[in-house]
Scaffold this active site. Structure first.
Site: not given
Ligand code: NBP
Length: 474
Positions: A130, A184, A187-188, A191
């Site tokens: 988080s 988690k 937590h959400n 939130e």
């Molecule tokens: P995203 O949730 O937007 O995911 C994008 C990533 O997943 C890219 O690296 C993409 O690769 C990869 N990907 C996908 Br889409 N499909 C794929 C597949 N079939 N095979 C391999 N790679 C794949 O990224 P994020 O916002 O950084 O979040 C990552 C995780 O963390 C998620 O589960 C999210 O819920 C969680 N999270 C996010 C936050 C936040 O604030 N953003 C906070 C806390 C937790 P590509 O570049 O090739 O498309």
């Protein structure tokens, strides 16, 4: 020459992955990275020269660059992408290697993956992370599940990268299987509740004629007191922000349609399955749903009548009253979330340490707040605490604030201002503290139409009675 003994590998270089990698690398670990789209990997590594980063173009190259047992963290989109990446990794990994899913996976998916990988001799950790982008870079709160023996292996990395509060890392082994992702999720959900409560305070201040700057000052002031929290802090900053194009407060120009990604709804479903009341989080999720129905709301606004909201006469008193309503509602929301975690902990035999969970939420994560210390203290005093509202600190707080809380809800209702989370929290409080509820009549109704029977207050518990109720002639 590519490395062969990097300490840590991460797959998925979107916002979270990139920042987490920089965090891990900054603690002196050698990190290998891989992303499905290779250009992203190359560009990322090129942007960060001088770090112990290895950008692998293929998965075999990535796995080969890691020391055994390999520690591979996935930061890809939650859902089928996690399974797809695991499938691709399996032929490349060896028994004992550790796969960590750091995304927002549904805890039941984590349990399935845990059984799957454990059956293959691998080790799996479902870890909630988080804190968004900034948390990932500077130190998130981390909620890892899985076997304690795997936690022992990962502990040095997790403790190094986690946020620190008073020198204590904001990470603890949550419990086996899906416990980390479950916590988690809660937590959400919490939130969602915190954010909605703040928005309701904002709605009341708006109706009283506060300017955005005045409101920013109030939230700023609250952030220096008992309500100190990241969400209060960013609310003050968001309210003070001016639009560069018009010079007006930016919040006034933002469309009032809230988005959501599903963790709030997962929390509601889990609460329903376990018959636990989480009415504040429920109200928060539903408020987002109603907000998204903008066109219907605009149409209804000309047809359905309500009073003209005018809280201007209450402006002076409102800040203190809303402060207390927000604080009390927040306590109820946490009491409900903790109750749900306690219930699931018993059901799944996770042995969740609720005091420790509140402690790791003090830093890194979105709901970080001063008052979490009080929750940790409450569970330290009484590890079997049945409901947070009954811990002496919170009991006294609720007793002290309840009159202001009622005044705020009454004012909102009289003025036609929806405060679903304030009022749901108050209704929970009033129900919980009622020695007698009108459920006696409900039992009579059930027995009337369905012969469901009822117990009596003047007879021993467990004795069930049925009445031959009069016939209904329609
Ligand atoms: P995203 O949730 O937007 O995911 C994008 C990533 O997943 C890219 O690296 C993409 O690769 C990869 N990907 C996908 Br889409 N499909 C794929 C597949 N079939 N095979 C391999 N790679 C794949 O990224 P994020 O916002 O950084 O979040 C990552 C995780 O963390 C998620 O589960 C999210 O819920 C969680 N999270 C996010 C936050 C936040 O604030 N953003 C906070 C806390 C937790 P590509 O570049 O090739 O498309």
């Amino acid at each position: 020459m590519p490395p062969s003994n990097n300490d840590f590998g991460l797959i998925g270089l979107a916002v979270m992955g990139q920042n987490l990698v920089l965090n891990v690398a900054s603690r002196g670990f050698g990190v290998s990275v891989y992303n499905r789209t290779p250009e992203v990997t190359a560009a990322f590594v090129a942007r960060h020269p001088g770090q112990r980063l290895f950008g692998a173009a293929t998965l075999p190259e990535f796995v080969a660059s890691l020391a055994r047992p390999r520690k591979v963290m996935l930061m890809v989109k939650a859902g089928s992408a996690v399974d797809a990446v695991i499938e691709q990794l399996l032929p490349l990994l060896e028994p004992g290697d550790i796969v960590i899913d750091g995304g927002n996976s549904l805890y039941t998916d984590t349990e399935r993956r845990d059984a799957w990988l454990t059956g293959l001799g691998l080790r799996f950790i479902g870890a909630g992370v988080s804190g968004g982008e900034e948390g990932a870079r500077k130190g998130p709160a981390i909620m890892p599940g899985g076997p304690a023996s795997t936690w022992d292996v990962m502990r040095p990395v997790f403790e190094a990268i986690a946020a620190k509060v008073d020198g204590t890392p904001c990470v603890v082994h949550i419990g086996p299987g899906g416990a980390g992702h479950y916590v988690k999720m809660i937590h959400n959900g919490i939130e969602y509740g915190d954010m909605q409560l703040i928005c309701e305070a904002y709605a009341l201040f708006q109706a009283a004629g506060f300017s955005a700057d005045e409101m920013a000052a109030v939230f700023e002031q609250w952030n220096a007191g008992e309500l100190q929290s990241y969400l209060i802090q960013i609310t003050a900053k968001a309210l003070a922000q001016k639009d560069t194009e018009t010079g007006r407060p930016l919040v006034d120009l933002i469309l009032d349609k809230a988005g959501q990604k599903g963790t709030g709804q997962w929390t509601l479903l889990n609460a329903a399955e376990n018959a636990v009341v989480i009415s504040t989080i429920n109200a928060a999720v539903e408020a987002r749903v109603l907000s998204s129905q903008k066109a219907q709301r605009v149409a209804a606004s000309t047809q359905l009548h309500g009073p003209v909201a005018d809280l201007a006469p209450h402006k002076a008193a409102l800040v203190a009253q809303v402060h207390d309503a927000l604080y009390a509602s927040k306590v109820v929301s946490y009491a409900q979330g903790l109750d749900l975690m306690r219930t699931m902990s018993e059901k799944k035999q996770w042995a969740l340490d609720l005091g420790a969970i509140a402690r790791i939420w003090r830093g890194g994560c979105i709901i970080r707040a001063r008052f979490l210390n009080r929750i940790t203290e409450a569970y330290a005093q009484d590890p079997q605490l049945a409901n947070l509202m009954l811990a002496p600190f919170f009991r006294d707080l609720l007793n002290r604030t309840q009159l202001h809380w009622r005044a705020v809800v009454a004012l909102a209702v009289q003025n036609g201002i929806a405060v679903p989370a304030f009022s749901a929290s108050l209704a929970y409080y009033d129900s919980f503290r009622s020695a007698r509820l009108p459920a006696n009549l409900l039992q009579a109704q059930r027995d009337f139409f369905g012969a469901h029977t009822y117990e009596r207050i003047d007879k021993p518990a467990g004795q069930w009675f049925h009445t031959d109720w009069p016939e209904v002639i329609e």
